[in-house]
Write an enzyme that holds these catalytic residues in place. Structure first.
Site, short mmCIF file in Angstrom:
data_model
loop_
_atom_site.label_atom_id
_atom_site.label_comp_id
_atom_site.label_asym_id
_atom_site.label_seq_id
_atom_site.Cartn_x
_atom_site.Cartn_y
_atom_site.Cartn_z
N HIS A 471 50.11 44.06 32.49
CA HIS A 471 48.56 43.79 32.68
C HIS A 471 47.82 43.69 31.50
CE1 HIS A 471 45.13 42.98 35.14
NE2 HIS A 471 45.35 43.66 36.06
N TYR A 585 35.28 47.78 44.65
CA TYR A 585 35.47 46.97 43.27
C TYR A 585 36.29 45.78 43.55
CZ TYR A 585 38.00 46.10 38.86
OH TYR A 585 38.67 45.38 37.90
N THR A 598 37.72 40.07 32.58
CA THR A 598 37.36 40.43 34.04
C THR A 598 35.96 41.27 34.19
OG1 THR A 598 38.54 42.49 34.26
CG2 THR A 598 39.62 40.47 34.87
#
Length: 720
Positions: A471, A585, A598
């Site tokens: 990630h 979230y 993000t």
């Protein structure tokens, strides 16, 4: 090894008669062709640098400017208003001595033309940057576009007439602005308002005011200072402190996965599916290297995340991990039944055909050799805690054969696992099999993936495939685009023969894949990392389901944003599941800004909570009032584009909560992935999936004016 001898370009032996030199012309030819390929890539990079450096102009526009200036001078006119003469006066003395007066004038005119051309480019890029800084279009009501936005769209299309390269817009994208601290605190208090009592909210407000007047303002000044000289004031910190400094396992907690087609499998031949998948990925890499991918969908997005897509790995450290990236790699590393193989994907400067890759993969599948001691479960080091892995790496993999084999894995274009299991939505229990398929892609056996690689692909025994991505280097939409291209190219462009094999011919002189050798001492073979990873994997409760009752087509007919519809359905499902609300979230993109990653959308708001309560308490007038707000809701904050998840999911953020990922597929289907942890007694992914289905149906019935279609009542679940 045979492949090692084939790789030697020359050999020599010393004899009494002298030195006996033997040349391998085949090997020398391979070296030559590889060098040609490398130089072609360098030339291509240099050409692309020039093209994107002058965008939105073109290199040929310099010739137009130069000809125009020279033509006006030929007409006895001075377009430079005396600047050409001044340039001529300041030419080096050597040029004055060697050039005639006419030659000096010509050279000065060309210098002026170049300076004028560069000035025009800078002006155009400034105008483009101003255009890309306009974001009011995001807040306009559906179907009502202002004249300002219409003019903006026209101008943006005018500036984008030339086909841009992948990184053409990078220097024209605006920088992420630092929000005012007062606005940040106001948004924070608004996001926690529905979750706190009046007394708790008052205390939180006092704390926020105190923070603003003391430490907050000082930190704000630091942020503004960083924003002045940094390309993005938050992305480097986000990468380091959110991802790389985490000391817990990245498997499950950080890595995410992507699935194959749910209802179609192009071939059931494992080696063939691997051949086409590897080819499609390498074709995408070629497009990235040549910058042939377009950065524009409706408006330009930052493409910086594409830079580290291939040839990248995350290496562990004692305090923080490091991302390592190499410009190129001619091979991938393949794992099968506990063995690691280096598979060369180029031969004589050309990419191997899918059929040749299938042939090479089949030779790995047929290889009967056993793993070296400690080799089979070596990948568990990447699945457990980071500090033990860093220590093991330093102690046992910093030199010798282990270092060389580890280097091969880390420098590979990507990692491939040939899984000996069958997966997919199949058999008598398709729902249960789909959940097991998800868990397999998320963590596998905890040792048969290399979780540190930028991404790993998994090819199952029955031809199904999937992907697991690290990630820290990029977010899911970037990898989703890669995976969509791979699946489409595999099935519709490359294709298969009638018997399920790859197309093309095989060069029989291909050297076989190379086994990676290891010398792992006994103390490194039984590692705690595997136990940690297995415990973590066993705690993951996954439920994946396709929702086919309706999709975005019907939702849009109700004049509602599909994302807003799904988010309000999640709030209703959670309220029915747990009897209350929680901090929610939702990931969103900030790639409208340079190097954007993000941001967080807090979809649990005062309005959404009031709507859910009104719906459950049958307050029809309040429901209608709030529905009008939902119909006009725009997704996200400025610069945030809502996620387009391709069944790309990671686990939930909170141990006692749910993680829900979804993809809107076509007009009539939405795929959902729900994850939670078995160790939390209050969560159940399948139970939440049932609540979510019913919530979607209930809200659609309400929007359609069809109360008979509502499933409310049977959907009630009393909080524990």
């Amino acid at each position: 090894m045979a492949e090692a001898h084939q790789a030697v370009a020359f050999q020599f032996t010393i004899t009494p008669e002298g030195i006996d030199l033997q040349l391998s012309y085949q090997a020398l030819n391979q070296i030559y062709l590889s060098g040609v390929r490398s130089w072609k890539k360098r030339v291509s990079r240099m050409k692309n640098r020039v093209i994107k450096g002058v965008y939105p102009a073109s290199p040929s526009s310099w010739l137009f400017v130069a000809i125009a200036i020279l033509a006006t001078m030929y007409m006895q006119s001075d377009p430079s208003m005396g600047l050409i003469s001044k340039i001529q006066q300041h030419l080096p003395l050597s040029l004055h001595m060697s050039l005639s007066a006419q030659g000096q004038t010509m050279l000065s005119a060309l210098v002026f033309s170049t300076l004028l051309w560069l000035s025009l480019i800078l002006t155009l890029r400034l105008c483009l940057k101003l255009l890309l800084s306009y974001h009011r279009w995001m807040f306009e009501l559906h179907g009502k576009v202002s004249n300002t936005t219409k003019v903006w769209v026209s101008l943006l299309r005018l500036f984008s007439r030339r086909k841009p390269l992948l990184y053409s817009y990078q220097t024209s994208l605006p920088h992420l602005p630092v929000p005012a601290i007062k606005d940040t605190l106001s948004r924070y208090l608004e996001s926690v308002r529905p979750l706190l009592t009046d007394q708790e909210l008052k205390r939180m407000t006092d704390l926020a005011n105190d923070f603003e007047s003391t430490l907050g303002n000082r930190l704000q000044r630091y942020l503004k200072l960083k924003a002045l000289w940094a390309t993005n004031y938050v992305s480097d910190w986000w990468e380091e402190y959110i991802y790389l400094r985490g000391r817990g396992p990245i498997m499950v907690n950080s890595n995410y996965y992507g699935m194959d087609f749910l209802y179609v499998t192009p071939t059931t031949v494992q080696a063939a599916r691997a051949g086409n998948t590897i080819t499609a990925l390498l074709l995408y890499r070629r497009k990235v290297n040549k910058e042939e991918l377009t950065p524009v969908r409706n408006i330009p997005l930052c493409a910086a995340q594409c830079e580290r897509m291939f040839n990248t790995t995350r290496t562990p450290g004692a305090e923080t991990d490091v991302l390592q990236h190499w410009l190129d790699s001619d091979f991938v590393v393949v794992y099968h039944r506990g063995r690691y193989f280096r598979l060369w994907v180029y031969r004589g400067g050309r990419l191997l055909s899918p059929r040749e890759l299938e042939h090479q993969i089949q030779s790995i599948l047929d290889d009967p050799s056993p793993p070296f001691p400690g080799e089979e479960k070596l990948g568990a080091l990447t699945a457990g805690d980071r500090c033990p892995w860093a220590q093991m790496r330093k102690q046992f993999f910093s030199s010798g054969v282990n270092r060389r084999s580890l280097d091969a894995i880390e420098r590979a274009a990507f990692f491939v696992t040939l899984d000996d299991e069958e997966q997919g939505m199949k058999g008598d229990d398709p729902a249960g099999n789909l959940d097991r398929y998800a868990k397999s892609l998320l963590h596998g056996k905890c040792y048969d993936r290399w979780f540190d690689k930028s991404f790993s692909i998994v090819i199952y025994k029955n031809g199904k495939n999937g992907l697991n991505a690290e990630h820290s280097w990029a977010d899911a939409p970037t990898v989703a685009h890669l995976w969509e291209y791979t699946l489409a190219t595999d099935a519709f462009h490359l294709g298969y023969t009638q018997d399920g094999h790859c197309k093309g011919e095989v060069e029989r002189s291909l050297p076989p894949p190379q086994r990676l050798a290891w010398d792992i001492p006994p103390e490194a073979q039984v590692c705690r990392s595997l136990a940690v990873a297995q415990a973590l994997a066993a705690d993951v409760d996954c439920h994946v389901f396709p929702f086919r009752e309706f999709g975005k087509g019907r939702i849009k007919k109700c004049r509602v944003s599909p994302d807003a519809f799904i988010q309000i359905s999640l709030q209703l499902a959670h309220y029915r599941d747990r009897g209350g609300f929680c901090l929610t979230y939702e990931a969103s993109m900030t790639r409208l800004f340079r190097e954007g990653r993000t941001e967080t959308v807090r979809s649990c708001s005062s309005e959404s909570c009031t709507f859910v309560k009104a719906l459950e308490e049958h307050l029809q007038q309040e429901v209608k009032r709030l529905l009008s707000l939902i119909k006009h809701q725009k997704p996200g904050e400025p610069g945030c584009e809502m996620k387009l998840m391709v069944t790309f999911v990671s686990s939930q953020v909170a141990d006692d909560g749910y993680g829900v990922s979804y993809i809107i597929v076509g007009e009539d289907m939405i795929n959902f992935h729900v994850s939670s942890k078995y160790s939390c007694s209050e969560t159940d992914s399948r139970r939440f999936g049932v609540q979510l289905r019913k919530a979607l149906q209930d809200i659609m019935a309400l929007l359609s004016g069809d109360p008979k279609g509502s499933s409310k009542g049977s959907a009630q679940v009393q909080p524990k």
